[in-house]
Scaffold this motif. Sequence first.
Motif, mmCIF file in Angstrom:
data_model
loop_
_atom_site.group_PDB
_atom_site.id
_atom_site.type_symbol
_atom_site.label_atom_id
_atom_site.label_comp_id
_atom_site.label_asym_id
_atom_site.label_seq_id
_atom_site.Cartn_x
_atom_site.Cartn_y
_atom_site.Cartn_z
ATOM 1 N N LEU A 29 13.785 -62.274 -5.732
ATOM 2 C CA LEU A 29 12.443 -62.845 -5.898
ATOM 3 C C LEU A 29 11.424 -62.133 -5.022
ATOM 4 C CD1 LEU A 29 13.294 -66.656 -6.077
ATOM 5 C CD2 LEU A 29 12.894 -65.071 -7.959
ATOM 6 N N VAL A 30 11.801 -61.784 -3.811
ATOM 7 C CA VAL A 30 10.907 -61.041 -2.930
ATOM 8 C C VAL A 30 10.651 -59.657 -3.519
ATOM 9 C CG1 VAL A 30 10.738 -59.971 -0.652
ATOM 10 C CG2 VAL A 30 11.529 -62.336 -0.856
ATOM 11 N N ASN A 31 11.686 -59.032 -4.054
ATOM 12 C CA ASN A 31 11.607 -57.705 -4.634
ATOM 13 C C ASN A 31 10.744 -57.679 -5.891
ATOM 14 O OD1 ASN A 31 13.038 -55.843 -6.848
ATOM 15 N ND2 ASN A 31 13.237 -54.850 -4.850
ATOM 16 N N TYR A 32 10.723 -58.766 -6.643
ATOM 17 C CA TYR A 32 10.020 -58.829 -7.929
ATOM 18 C C TYR A 32 8.548 -58.450 -7.784
ATOM 19 C CZ TYR A 32 8.401 -60.774 -12.387
ATOM 20 O OH TYR A 32 7.847 -60.936 -13.626
ATOM 21 N N ALA A 33 7.931 -58.884 -6.702
ATOM 22 C CA ALA A 33 6.501 -58.640 -6.503
ATOM 23 C C ALA A 33 6.185 -57.156 -6.320
ATOM 24 C CB ALA A 33 6.005 -59.431 -5.296
ATOM 25 N N GLN A 34 7.168 -56.343 -5.983
ATOM 26 C CA GLN A 34 6.945 -54.912 -5.785
ATOM 27 C C GLN A 34 6.665 -54.176 -7.090
ATOM 28 O OE1 GLN A 34 10.308 -53.242 -3.829
ATOM 29 N NE2 GLN A 34 10.112 -54.516 -2.026
ATOM 30 N N TYR A 35 7.090 -54.756 -8.191
ATOM 31 C CA TYR A 35 6.979 -54.047 -9.459
ATOM 32 C C TYR A 35 5.770 -54.517 -10.247
ATOM 33 C CZ TYR A 35 11.634 -52.373 -8.493
ATOM 34 O OH TYR A 35 12.697 -51.775 -7.909
ATOM 35 N N TYR B 112 7.871 -68.920 -6.834
ATOM 36 C CA TYR B 112 8.424 -68.768 -5.492
ATOM 37 C C TYR B 112 7.294 -68.546 -4.491
ATOM 38 C CZ TYR B 112 11.129 -66.978 -1.565
ATOM 39 O OH TYR B 112 11.676 -66.784 -0.319
ATOM 40 N N LYS B 113 7.276 -69.366 -3.455
ATOM 41 C CA LYS B 113 6.196 -69.318 -2.468
ATOM 42 C C LYS B 113 6.537 -68.478 -1.240
ATOM 43 C CE LYS B 113 3.903 -72.357 -4.881
ATOM 44 N NZ LYS B 113 3.279 -71.877 -6.056
ATOM 45 N N GLY B 114 7.794 -68.097 -1.095
ATOM 46 C CA GLY B 114 8.196 -67.301 0.063
ATOM 47 C C GLY B 114 8.616 -68.179 1.226
ATOM 48 N N ASP B 115 9.383 -67.600 2.142
ATOM 49 C CA ASP B 115 9.922 -68.396 3.236
ATOM 50 C C ASP B 115 8.907 -68.680 4.336
ATOM 51 O OD1 ASP B 115 9.755 -65.893 4.346
ATOM 52 O OD2 ASP B 115 11.878 -65.746 4.857
ATOM 53 N N LYS B 116 7.716 -68.128 4.246
ATOM 54 C CA LYS B 116 6.679 -68.385 5.248
ATOM 55 C C LYS B 116 5.796 -69.568 4.846
ATOM 56 C CE LYS B 116 7.193 -64.264 7.535
ATOM 57 N NZ LYS B 116 8.615 -64.177 7.571
ATOM 58 N N SER B 117 6.041 -70.153 3.692
ATOM 59 C CA SER B 117 5.209 -71.258 3.217
ATOM 60 C C SER B 117 5.790 -72.593 3.658
ATOM 61 C CB SER B 117 5.106 -71.218 1.688
ATOM 62 O OG SER B 117 6.317 -71.673 1.128
ATOM 63 N N LEU B 118 5.143 -73.642 3.212
ATOM 64 C CA LEU B 118 5.605 -74.991 3.521
ATOM 65 C C LEU B 118 6.682 -75.450 2.550
ATOM 66 C CD1 LEU B 118 2.147 -76.649 4.253
ATOM 67 C CD2 LEU B 118 3.827 -75.797 5.897
ATOM 68 N N ASN B 119 7.094 -74.575 1.642
ATOM 69 C CA ASN B 119 8.057 -74.932 0.605
ATOM 70 C C ASN B 119 9.487 -74.649 1.051
ATOM 71 O OD1 ASN B 119 6.183 -75.763 -1.489
ATOM 72 N ND2 ASN B 119 5.534 -73.634 -1.474
ATOM 73 N N ASN B 120 9.897 -75.234 2.171
ATOM 74 C CA ASN B 120 11.252 -75.023 2.669
ATOM 75 C C ASN B 120 12.304 -75.474 1.664
ATOM 76 O OD1 ASN B 120 10.352 -73.923 5.028
ATOM 77 N ND2 ASN B 120 10.400 -75.851 6.158
#
Length: 194
Positions: A16-22, A81-89
Motif C-alpha cells: 500500500l505504501v509502494n502503490y503511491a509511487q506509481y 489507506y491513511k498511513g501509519d502516521k495518521s490517527l487510523n491505527n
Amino acid sequence: MTKSESSESNFLKDALVNYAQYTSAQKQDVQKSALKWLQSHINSDLTDKTILDQFAQKWRKNSNQPLSVDPLYLENLPRSYKGDKSLNNHQEEALIFLQDIVPLQMQEGFKQRWELKAKLQVSNSDGATFKTDQQIDVDSDGSTWCQVEDKTVYYLLSHEEKGDDYLVELSEEISPQNQNTWFVAKEHVKISSI
C-alpha cells in the motif's frame, strides 16, 4: 509483542505504501489485479471464511457502515489507506491481523504478482492458441488448448523462448483448463515491459 508488531515488514502495508509511487495507470492495474488475486485466494484457500469480514471490521473500526451494505474489496485499499502516521491505527491493526493469518506462500504469490514487469498481448487478428504442450494438435477436443482473442492482454509471472513458441506463466489461471502455464506461438503475441 507479536512478530508482526516488531520492525519486520508487513507484506500488505509495504504494498500500500509502494502503490503511491506509481503514476502509471497500467502499473496500478497490475497491482489492483494482485489485490484481487489475494482476496480470491484468501476466500478460496483458507478454511476460515470470515477472515475478510474480520479484516473489514478492523479496517473500518470507526466506520458506521454496516459490512453488508458496502463490502470491503482489497483492490480499493490503496485509496483508503491513511498511513501509519495518521490517527487510523485500526488500519495498522487490520494489516497486522492479515499478516499473521495469510500463509507465507500466499504472501509470496501476492508479492510476485504485485511486482510484475512483463505483459503479453495477442497481436494476431485471428487470435492465438494457448497450448498445454508444444506438440498438441489443436483439432482435438480443446481440453489441451485454449483459443484467445486478438488484443487480449495477460500479465506474466515468467516467459521464455522455446523454439517457435513462448512458454509463458500468466499471473492468472485461464479457462477452460484453469491453468496459468501455456505454450503460445511467438508470431501471434507481443511481450513487452509494463
